[in-house]
Design a protein around this motif. Structure first.
Motif, PDB file in Angstrom:
ATOM      1  N   SER A 160       1.243  64.221  41.404  1.00 45.63           N
ATOM      2  CA  SER A 160       1.307  63.170  40.397  1.00 45.63           C
ATOM      3  C   SER A 160       2.157  63.589  39.202  1.00 45.63           C
ATOM      4  CB  SER A 160      -0.099  62.791  39.930  1.00 45.63           C
ATOM      5  OG  SER A 160      -0.853  62.263  41.004  1.00 45.63           O
ATOM      6  N   LEU A 161       2.059  64.850  38.804  1.00 42.78           N
ATOM      7  CA  LEU A 161       2.850  65.337  37.670  1.00 42.78           C
ATOM      8  C   LEU A 161       4.340  65.301  37.987  1.00 42.78           C
ATOM      9  CD1 LEU A 161       0.629  68.382  36.634  1.00 42.78           C
ATOM     10  CD2 LEU A 161       0.954  66.278  35.311  1.00 42.78           C
ATOM     11  N   THR A 162       4.702  65.715  39.193  1.00 38.11           N
ATOM     12  CA  THR A 162       6.112  65.670  39.597  1.00 38.11           C
ATOM     13  C   THR A 162       6.589  64.226  39.678  1.00 38.11           C
ATOM     14  OG1 THR A 162       5.805  67.719  40.856  1.00 38.11           O
ATOM     15  CG2 THR A 162       7.749  66.403  41.357  1.00 38.11           C
ATOM     16  N   GLY A 163       5.763  63.356  40.277  1.00 36.14           N
ATOM     17  CA  GLY A 163       6.130  61.949  40.343  1.00 36.14           C
ATOM     18  C   GLY A 163       6.259  61.326  38.968  1.00 36.14           C
ATOM     19  N   LEU A 164       5.371  61.703  38.051  1.00 39.87           N
ATOM     20  CA  LEU A 164       5.421  61.166  36.695  1.00 39.87           C
ATOM     21  C   LEU A 164       6.737  61.538  36.011  1.00 39.87           C
ATOM     22  CD1 LEU A 164       3.986  59.707  34.357  1.00 39.87           C
ATOM     23  CD2 LEU A 164       2.933  61.902  33.744  1.00 39.87           C
ATOM     24  N   LYS A 165       7.190  62.762  36.209  1.00 43.68           N
ATOM     25  CA  LYS A 165       8.470  63.179  35.629  1.00 43.68           C
ATOM     26  C   LYS A 165       9.618  62.367  36.211  1.00 43.68           C
ATOM     27  CE  LYS A 165      11.235  65.794  33.206  1.00 43.68           C
ATOM     28  NZ  LYS A 165      11.239  65.734  31.721  1.00 43.68           N
ATOM     29  N   MET A 166       9.602  62.120  37.516  1.00 46.01           N
ATOM     30  CA  MET A 166      10.660  61.330  38.150  1.00 46.01           C
ATOM     31  C   MET A 166      10.645  59.894  37.632  1.00 46.01           C
ATOM     32  SD  MET A 166      10.174  62.861  42.024  1.00 46.01           S
ATOM     33  CE  MET A 166      11.583  62.013  42.765  1.00 46.01           C
ATOM     34  N   ILE A 167       9.452  59.371  37.368  1.00 48.80           N
ATOM     35  CA  ILE A 167       9.322  57.983  36.917  1.00 48.80           C
ATOM     36  C   ILE A 167       9.737  57.837  35.454  1.00 48.80           C
ATOM     37  CG2 ILE A 167       7.639  56.157  36.447  1.00 48.80           C
ATOM     38  CD1 ILE A 167       6.060  57.352  38.920  1.00 48.80           C
ATOM     39  N   THR A 168       9.301  58.765  34.610  1.00 52.75           N
ATOM     40  CA  THR A 168       9.534  58.620  33.171  1.00 52.75           C
ATOM     41  C   THR A 168      10.921  59.068  32.731  1.00 52.75           C
ATOM     42  OG1 THR A 168       8.535  60.806  32.784  1.00 52.75           O
ATOM     43  CG2 THR A 168       7.086  58.878  32.614  1.00 52.75           C
ATOM     44  N   SER A 169      11.598  59.893  33.533  1.00 51.85           N
ATOM     45  CA  SER A 169      12.875  60.454  33.081  1.00 51.85           C
ATOM     46  C   SER A 169      14.058  60.217  34.005  1.00 51.85           C
ATOM     47  CB  SER A 169      12.732  61.979  32.878  1.00 51.85           C
ATOM     48  OG  SER A 169      11.726  62.280  31.948  1.00 51.85           O
ATOM     49  N   MET A 170      13.807  59.789  35.247  1.00 49.98           N
ATOM     50  CA  MET A 170      14.895  59.768  36.226  1.00 49.98           C
ATOM     51  C   MET A 170      15.070  58.435  36.939  1.00 49.98           C
ATOM     52  SD  MET A 170      14.127  63.562  37.774  1.00 49.98           S
ATOM     53  CE  MET A 170      14.007  64.948  36.609  1.00 49.98           C
ATOM     54  N   GLY A 171      14.385  57.389  36.459  1.00 45.83           N
ATOM     55  CA  GLY A 171      14.625  56.057  36.998  1.00 45.83           C
ATOM     56  C   GLY A 171      13.924  55.724  38.298  1.00 45.83           C
ATOM     57  N   TRP A 172      12.932  56.516  38.694  1.00 45.85           N
ATOM     58  CA  TRP A 172      12.183  56.217  39.913  1.00 45.85           C
ATOM     59  C   TRP A 172      11.042  55.263  39.591  1.00 45.85           C
ATOM     60  CZ3 TRP A 172      13.053  58.559  44.839  1.00 45.85           C
ATOM     61  CH2 TRP A 172      14.109  59.475  44.858  1.00 45.85           C
ATOM     62  N   HIS A 173      10.554  54.565  40.626  1.00 43.12           N
ATOM     63  CA  HIS A 173       9.429  53.647  40.488  1.00 43.12           C
ATOM     64  C   HIS A 173       8.257  54.134  41.334  1.00 43.12           C
ATOM     65  CE1 HIS A 173      12.627  51.018  38.995  1.00 43.12           C
ATOM     66  NE2 HIS A 173      11.687  50.282  38.443  1.00 43.12           N
ATOM     67  N   PRO A 174       7.025  53.974  40.849  1.00 44.94           N
ATOM     68  CA  PRO A 174       5.864  54.379  41.648  1.00 44.94           C
ATOM     69  C   PRO A 174       5.588  53.385  42.775  1.00 44.94           C
ATOM     70  CG  PRO A 174       5.130  53.365  39.608  1.00 44.94           C
ATOM     71  CD  PRO A 174       6.631  53.438  39.532  1.00 44.94           C
ATOM     72  N   ILE A 175       5.308  53.915  43.958  1.00 41.65           N
ATOM     73  CA  ILE A 175       4.890  53.084  45.079  1.00 41.65           C
ATOM     74  C   ILE A 175       3.406  53.278  45.349  1.00 41.65           C
ATOM     75  CG2 ILE A 175       5.250  52.516  47.515  1.00 41.65           C
ATOM     76  CD1 ILE A 175       7.620  51.863  45.765  1.00 41.65           C
ATOM     77  N   ALA A 176       2.957  54.530  45.317  1.00 37.25           N
ATOM     78  CA  ALA A 176       1.553  54.835  45.551  1.00 37.25           C
ATOM     79  C   ALA A 176       1.189  56.113  44.810  1.00 37.25           C
ATOM     80  CB  ALA A 176       1.267  54.989  47.041  1.00 37.25           C
ATOM     81  N   GLY A 177      -0.031  56.146  44.260  1.00 38.57           N
ATOM     82  CA  GLY A 177      -0.426  57.279  43.453  1.00 38.57           C
ATOM     83  C   GLY A 177      -1.400  58.229  44.110  1.00 38.57           C
ATOM     84  N   ASP A 178      -1.901  57.922  45.300  1.00 33.99           N
ATOM     85  CA  ASP A 178      -2.861  58.818  45.948  1.00 33.99           C
ATOM     86  C   ASP A 178      -2.797  58.680  47.463  1.00 33.99           C
ATOM     87  OD1 ASP A 178      -5.215  60.682  45.749  1.00 33.99           O
ATOM     88  OD2 ASP A 178      -6.145  59.030  46.839  1.00 33.99           O
ATOM     89  N   THR A 179      -2.931  57.464  47.969  1.00 34.87           N
ATOM     90  CA  THR A 179      -2.825  57.194  49.401  1.00 34.87           C
ATOM     91  C   THR A 179      -1.619  56.302  49.638  1.00 34.87           C
ATOM     92  OG1 THR A 179      -5.227  57.336  49.680  1.00 34.87           O
ATOM     93  CG2 THR A 179      -3.980  56.271  51.435  1.00 34.87           C
ATOM     94  N   THR A 180      -0.704  56.760  50.488  1.00 33.70           N
ATOM     95  CA  THR A 180       0.541  56.050  50.761  1.00 33.70           C
ATOM     96  C   THR A 180       0.557  55.570  52.205  1.00 33.70           C
ATOM     97  OG1 THR A 180       1.748  57.410  49.172  1.00 33.70           O
ATOM     98  CG2 THR A 180       3.055  56.238  50.810  1.00 33.70           C
ATOM     99  N   LEU A 181       0.968  54.327  52.410  1.00 31.52           N
ATOM    100  CA  LEU A 181       1.066  53.752  53.752  1.00 31.52           C
ATOM    101  C   LEU A 181       2.498  53.887  54.260  1.00 31.52           C
ATOM    102  CD1 LEU A 181      -1.048  50.503  53.235  1.00 31.52           C
ATOM    103  CD2 LEU A 181      -1.796  52.721  54.130  1.00 31.52           C
ATOM    104  N   VAL A 182       2.644  54.606  55.364  1.00 32.65           N
ATOM    105  CA  VAL A 182       3.959  54.853  55.970  1.00 32.65           C
ATOM    106  C   VAL A 182       3.989  54.187  57.335  1.00 32.65           C
ATOM    107  CG1 VAL A 182       5.601  56.597  56.780  1.00 32.65           C
ATOM    108  CG2 VAL A 182       4.193  57.038  54.744  1.00 32.65           C
TER     109      VAL A 182
END
Length: 237
Positions: free
Chosen positions: A57-79
């Motif tokens: 979550s911390l790595t994803g948060l950095k990508m979202i807040t600083s690098m233009g990424w969007h969150p898709i799922a925060g704990d369980t992801t459907l692939v």
């Protein structure tokens, strides 16, 4: 989908039982329920995999807040692994729950919710992904480690990848219920479904490269973002 509840079934157990049944339903549609954070940019998604506290979550948060990424799922992801060979991230849990102390340490300038204890959900403060189901382009096993700065991404071997993804894909059926008399949630997955999950995991591991990263959330986020900018030649098997 029917559930048998008893006077000993707690609200938390209801949630666990529902999620276990959904795990089985999704498998029937060639969809894995992965314990992973998913972020996307420009129609492409990356899965961040790791145990609790690894730093997904911390790595994803950095990508979202600083690098233009969007969150898709925060704990369980459907692939979803379709019959066409395309692998998409089709959804997951919206909540983006982290420890307040960890966020405050790594993101001192980020405004945090007032109150609510040590566990906080930052989903409401994040951008909403509106581009549909992105194509899965990479998987990264992350580990926050301040002593390994600038550690380069390491390619995971096929068996290591399969083992990690199989464990992550069983996340919803490995929970322990509060009711001590209840049967294990793993029994929701019949033998043929378990075999099918393994087949899907092997397909995923053979189609999408998996990397291992150690470092701070910022260092790992920059490495992942840089690898994605390089294009498919870095990710696709």
């Amino acid at each position: 989908m029917s559930l048998v509840l008893t006077p000993l079934t707690t609200p938390a157990d209801v949630r666990r039982l529902v999620n276990a049944r959904l795990h089985a339903e999704h498998l029937g549609n060639d969809t894995l329920s992965m314990h992973a954070v998913a972020v996307a940019k420009a129609g492409r998604a990356v899965l961040l995999v790791g145990d609790h506290g690894a730093g997904k979550s911390l790595t994803g948060l950095k990508m979202i807040t600083s690098m233009g990424w969007h969150p898709i799922a925060g704990d369980t992801t459907l692939v979803r692994l379709g019959t066409t060979g395309r692998i998409d991230v089709v959804g997951g849990t919206r909540a983006f729950v982290m420890r307040r102390s960890a966020v405050a340490h790594w993101f001192p300038a980020l405004a945090l919710p007032i109150g609510g204890g040590e566990r906080i959900d930052l989903a409401e403060s994040m951008p909403i992904h509106v581009e549909g189901a992105p194509l899965l382009c990479g998987i990264v096993m992350v580990t926050v480690d301040r002593s390994n700065c600038d550690s380069p991404p390491l390619r995971c071997g096929q068996q290591v990848t399969v083992n990690a993804l199989y464990r992550a894909s069983g996340y919803l059926i490995t929970k322990v219920l509060d009711d001590v008399a209840a049967e294990p949630l793993s029994l929701v997955e019949a033998p043929e479904l378990a075999r099918h999950r393994l087949r899907l995991v092997r397909r995923l591991a053979s189609a999408v490269r998996c990397w291992w990263l150690r470092g701070t959330p910022g260092e790992m986020a920059e490495a992942i973002d840089g690898m994605t900018v390089e294009g498919n030649q870095r990710w696709a098997n």
